[in-house]
Write an enzyme that holds these catalytic residues in place. Structure first.
Site, PDB file in Angstrom:
ATOM      1  N   GLU A  60     -38.757  -5.190  -8.577  1.00 50.99           N
ATOM      2  CA  GLU A  60     -39.062  -4.371  -9.752  1.00 50.99           C
ATOM      3  C   GLU A  60     -38.802  -5.143 -11.037  1.00 50.99           C
ATOM      4  O   GLU A  60     -38.248  -6.250 -11.022  1.00 50.99           O
ATOM      5  CB  GLU A  60     -38.211  -3.100  -9.730  1.00 50.99           C
ATOM      6  N   LYS A 202     -26.536   5.620  -7.528  1.00 45.59           N
ATOM      7  CA  LYS A 202     -25.326   5.403  -8.307  1.00 45.59           C
ATOM      8  C   LYS A 202     -24.311   6.517  -8.077  1.00 45.59           C
ATOM      9  O   LYS A 202     -24.660   7.687  -7.876  1.00 45.59           O
ATOM     10  CB  LYS A 202     -25.669   5.250  -9.779  1.00 45.59           C
TER      11      LYS A 202
END
Length: 790
Positions: A60, A202
């Site tokens: 990415e 996360k």
């Protein structure tokens, strides 16, 4: 209206990219890669890699546009692509540049995109943004964007890429039951069949609800055991534990690859999440992380940071509260995920090729349709662990040429100068922007490939390690049509690797080679390769100097005993010396004409000097048989400087190049010294009765005439061939295989039933070298055009 007219006129491709509404995994519909057009561009390297089933890994770009500042982000991009290549994969960095979605950004394009980091018009690009940013690009409003996990998945899938490595996933935010704040990454995983390797989501996200949402979307989720036994928890990005059991446990990359293959075979259009925990040495203890998260979330609530501002605020607070430890963990997990993702892609590539060969047809995992869906394993046998076994048996062909030399993974790093900087060479002791490419190389392999391309029968012999690089190398050779029956796979060894660092003009600045796997093979040469050499019955044996001195000597002796002509490629200044024994060893085995062991050598001028120095050090020029042959050459006692200058030039004679080659002729009767842009110097011992000795056309090249009564020597022939073409610096793409191409074509020509003269072959081989200089491949496939000239 403008766009509609463009479509009517055929300027724009159909907006249907060939996958169908649900990504087209049904076997009834042909699977096609999305065509390049004004909205999407897939690089040639990625298209070729996908078509040939090489292991491609998507990367990415939001990490560069919205994560790290310029130029640190450029260095990170180069670093991650290097990790992919070093582990046997092809990196496909994905982003939007100047309004066009791009799969396989070039180094220059990465620099351009990364330098736009922090600018207001540089966007994060998810599914909802692709149509907007690419549509505006078509209308000449050219914006840049870093693709998120969702955006990268979409573009990777359109390009036929199945594996994507990233840092972490988005997820369900805490309080999402009222805010509805759920990352688009999760819904994309439910509709796009790409396997994503990450370190989970996360820690400040709602991990239980994230896993529940993924289950609802039909997304398979597993965590790599990473050496752990028993219970394995889904990771929480900076920490290896989250307190939540992983839905499934993945033992290794082979298992992950099999899951990807199964998903595709079963026409499941959802993605896969492979969670890879942060390396243990960088993991922050869960109790410590929980306390830090609680404080960061509380601070965000007090400051009123919500929506898109929430995550950046919390990340900054976590960085501060951990004293930068979270940043170090972030970098470590990104590296680990790219390594893991590449290994998964390598195993998937291997599995697809195994299935294709086992089924005897084109795989369902490719760019063409197959009538009827095959089961993943079919009738292939499996071992006790259920892994595929039964490698393809390569027949041992009878060949005109037997090449024994190195097979390596070649990395070529070409410096890309900054547009505002005049430097043309990389700077030491720092990171430099570069175009990095990887291919299967090695001097022996390059020579064998060149011979094969010009349609001569060749058997290639080498050593590979029991590693991914070795397996990939073997598959590459098979794909080229070369037999691998003479390859030995050495357990617990690394396949040879070669790294070339080039300047902006692709001139070599520095090279590093790990060829230790090529040492210590005297027993194998006698017991394994010797019999293979005898069965092949070749006309020529080609050796490169990557073999250790004892192995090289053994090869030469076996070739001589079998009456096979031997050609020697010196490889480098250091290794060129290996042909000649030192004072402490017996050097009499290297006989002089007509009892010589090596018929032809192709050093460059520096390698020639190294060979000459080694021969002098070994006192070969003190041997009585050498002196007898030199006396018989017919060279004038007053010296031959003026004649040498007339044949070559002042510069070469001042450097001693013609003189050195003459002194080596008794041991190697034909020496072709490669002089780069100055051409090729041919020095040859002529046999009695050679037509050139009496031909007016060749008179100026005959340096001396031997005593007519000598049974072995007719004279010395020396000729300087100008380069086939003056190649401009900007035209040079790769210097790695030009010399190997030259020798391969020479030997291919000499091995013909009715060979052309060496003079003709040198000029043809020089053309092939130019083709390789201009090619991305070490040996240009275009040399096939020279077949008819041989």
């Amino acid at each position: 209206m403008v766009i509609l007219n463009q479509v009517r006129k055929g300027v724009l491709p159909s907006l249907q990219c060939g996958y169908g509404a649900r990504a087209g995994f049904s076997h009834q519909t042909p699977v096609r890669l999305a065509p390049n057009g004004p909205f999407l561009h897939v690089s040639d390297e990625i298209k070729a890699a996908v078509h040939s089933k090489k292991p491609v890994v998507a990367l990415e770009t939001t990490i560069y546009t919205h994560g790290f500042p310029y130029p640190e982000n450029t260095a990170l991009a180069s670093h991650l692509e290097s990790i992919v290549r070093l582990n046997g994969g092809v990196p496909a960095t994905i982003g939007v540049l100047n309004g066009v979605a791009r799969v396989g950004l070039s180094p220059e394009e990465i620099i351009e995109l990364a330098s736009s980091a922090g600018k207001p018009d540089t966007r994060k690009v998810s599914r909802r943004d692709l149509g907007y940013i690419c549509g505006l690009g078509f209308m000449q409003r050219k914006l840049n964007g870093g693709t998120t996990v969702a955006g990268t998945m979409i573009l990777a899938h359109l390009a036929g890429i199945k594996v994507f490595a990233t840092g972490g996933l988005g997820g369900v935010h805490r309080g999402a039951e009222s805010s509805m704040d759920i990352s688009a990454d999760l819904t994309e995983l439910g509709r796009t069949p790409v396997a994503v390797i990450s370190s989970g989501c996360k820690s400040f996200l709602d991990i239980p609800r994230t896993l529940e949402y993924l289950e609802t979307q039909g997304v398979g989720v597993g965590t790599f055991a990473d050496g752990r036994e028993g219970k394995v928890e889904f990771p929480a990005f900076w920490t290896r534990e989250s307190g939540i059991p992983s839905p499934t446990i993945i033992e290794d990359e082979q298992s992950a690859a099999a899951m990807i293959a199964a998903q595709e075979s079963l026409s499941l259009s959802s993605g896969l999440v492979f969670a890879n925990p942060v390396p243990s040495q960088h993991s922050i203890p869960k109790t410590q992380m929980d306390a830090i998260l609680a404080q960061a979330i509380l601070d965000a609530e007090k400051s009123g940071c919500t929506g898109s501002n929430n995550t950046p605020f919390i990340l900054a607070r976590i960085r501060d509260l951990t004293g930068g430890q979270s940043v170090r963990a972030n970098r470590a997990l990104i590296d680990a995920n790219v390594v893991r993702g590449t290994k998964v892609a390598v195993e998937l590539s291997r599995l697809e090729k195994d299935i294709e060969r086992a089924d005897g047809t084109r795989s369902i995992f490719g760019s063409c349709s197959v009538p009827g869906v095959r089961h993943m394993v079919g009738n292939r046998p499996t071992n006790a662990q259920g892994a595929l076994t039964g490698a393809v048996k390569d027949t041992e062909p009878q060949a005109d040429i037997f090449v024994a030399g190195s097979l390596a993974v070649d990395l070529s790093c070409s410096f890309i100068p900054d547009k505002q900087d005049s430097a043309t060479s990389p700077q030491p002791q720092t990171s430099n922007p570069a175009r990095i490419s990887q291919e299967i190389g090695g001097v022996g392999q390059n020579i064998a490939t060149a011979i094969h391309y010009v349609r001569s029968s060749v058997q290639f012999c080498s050593v590979i390690g029991d590693d991914n690089a070795g397996q990939i190398a073997k598959e590459e050779l098979r794909a080229k049509g070369l037999s691998v029956s003479a390859l030995i796979q050495k357990p617990s060894a690394r396949t040879a690797q070669y790294v070339a660092v080039n300047d902006a003009y692709n001139n070599l600045v520095l090279a590093m080679a790990d060829m230790t796997i090529m040492e210590g093979y005297k027993p194998e040469i006698e017991k394994v390769w010797g019999p293979q050499l005898a069965r092949c019955k070749p006309k020529w044996l080609v050796l490169d100097a990557n073999w250790d001195p004892h192995s090289l000597r053994q090869w030469i002796k076996i070739g001589k005993d079998m009456g096979i002509k031997t050609a020697f490629e010196p490889v480098s200044v250091a290794k060129a010396k290996r042909l000649f024994a030192s004072r402490s060893h017996d050097s009499t085995w290297l006989g002089v004409l007509p009892d010589h062991a090596v018929s032809l050598a192709t050093p460059n001028n520096l390698e020639l000097a190294s060979m000459h120095a080694a021969a002098r050090e070994a006192e070969l020029f003190e041997r009585e048989d050498w002196w007898q042959l030199v006396d018989a050459m017919g060279l004038p006692s007053s010296g031959s400087r003026e004649k040498l200058i007339s044949i070559t030039n002042n510069d070469l004679v001042d450097k001693g190049i013609p003189q050195q080659s003459i002194q080596l002729l008794p041991f190697i009767p034909t020496i072709l010294t490669k002089l780069g842009a100055k051409g090729v110097l041919m020095t040859q011992m002529l046999r009695p009765g050679d037509d050139r000795l009496s031909s007016p056309a060749h008179a100026r090249y005959v340096l001396s005439h031997a005593d007519p009564s000598h049974p072995s020597i007719g004279g010395i022939y020396m000729r300087l061939f100008p380069p086939a073409e003056k190649v401009q610096a900007a035209e040079v793409t790769s210097v790695n295989g030009a010399g190997d191409t030259f020798l391969g074509i020479i030997i291919a020509g000499l091995a013909r039933d009715r060979p052309k003269t060496l003079i003709d072959l040198i000029q043809i081989a020089q053309k092939g070298s130019v083709m390789s200089l201009k090619s991305k491949e070490a040996v240009s496939p275009k040399i096939r055009e020279l077949r008819g000239q041989l």
